[in-house]
Design an enzyme around this catalytic site. Sequence first.
Site: not given
Ligand code: R5P
Length: 296
Positions: A37, A192, A224
């Site tokens: 479970d 970003k 991701t």
């Molecule tokens: C976020 O600010 C982290 O430093 C990474 O850039 C982020 O976690 C990367 O995540 P993903 O690969 O999903 O874009």
Amino acid sequence: MAGKYLLVGPASEELGRKICEKTGRELLESEFKVFPDGETKVTIKKKVLDCDVLIVQSTYPPVDRHLIQLFFAAHYLSQEGARVTAIIPYLAYSRQDKEFLPGEVVSIGVVAHLLRSAGVKRVVTVDIHSAEAMAHFSFPIFSVSAIPYLATYVKEKKLVENPIVVAPDFGASKRNEVFSRLVGGEMIQLSKKRDRVTGEVKIVSSKLKLEGRDAVIVDDIISTGGTVSEAASLLYKKGARNVIACCTHPLMVEGAEEKLRAAGVKSIVGTNTVLSKYSFVDVSDAIVSHLRTIDE
Ligand code: R5P
């Protein structure tokens, strides 16, 4: 102290054993079981009164299971009278270090609280996401850096030539500065923006001239792959010849590999804080060097 032991958690079998060997500690036998479970059961038979115990357990996916295994082991050992240090190579939930949108739980604060409640006396981790995440700990926490080890690997394998080192966002710039000093290239920082609702990432930078240059994107986490693939596409648009990606924690979920390949990323290099096919770089020396400074 009556004895010095190291317990290897199921998420960090290989790394834990390396640390055990390098510290000369005795391996503490344990059994981790998952019931049909989904419940977890942990058994540790050794008596540990007045002993010093290191638990090595990373918290990559399945995140919550790995955390529960850590909480259960730490709680038992501290109740039995051991002094417990948790070595958490990848510390999950560190990215949720503030309430970005109203009503969001600050997850890392809860994790810090639960670790303390489980009797953990101190934490050692690798490249924690942010200083803000660390500030949620009301007991000692130390983040060692894997960046020198990543830089050495990239240099030794000659993955790039006279590279430009690229921080995909402001948060990554400190780590990238160190990386660029070690590989001997200059560093640039992109900008970003992540949509906090959809998670979608946009990366921009206006004045980039990269004709014929190799580029290394260095980030703490590839999850991701959205961040690195966006950054790589931009770098190629600006004339880059080869783009590779380095990260400390290669979570690589939701088709990250395909995304990165589609964006033209030639190599993906990560460390063994996370178990993955990209965990080329070993962080045991980084952790052990730090342990030597705190081990009485
Ligand atoms: C976020 O600010 C982290 O430093 C990474 O850039 C982020 O976690 C990367 O995540 P993903 O690969 O999903 O874009």
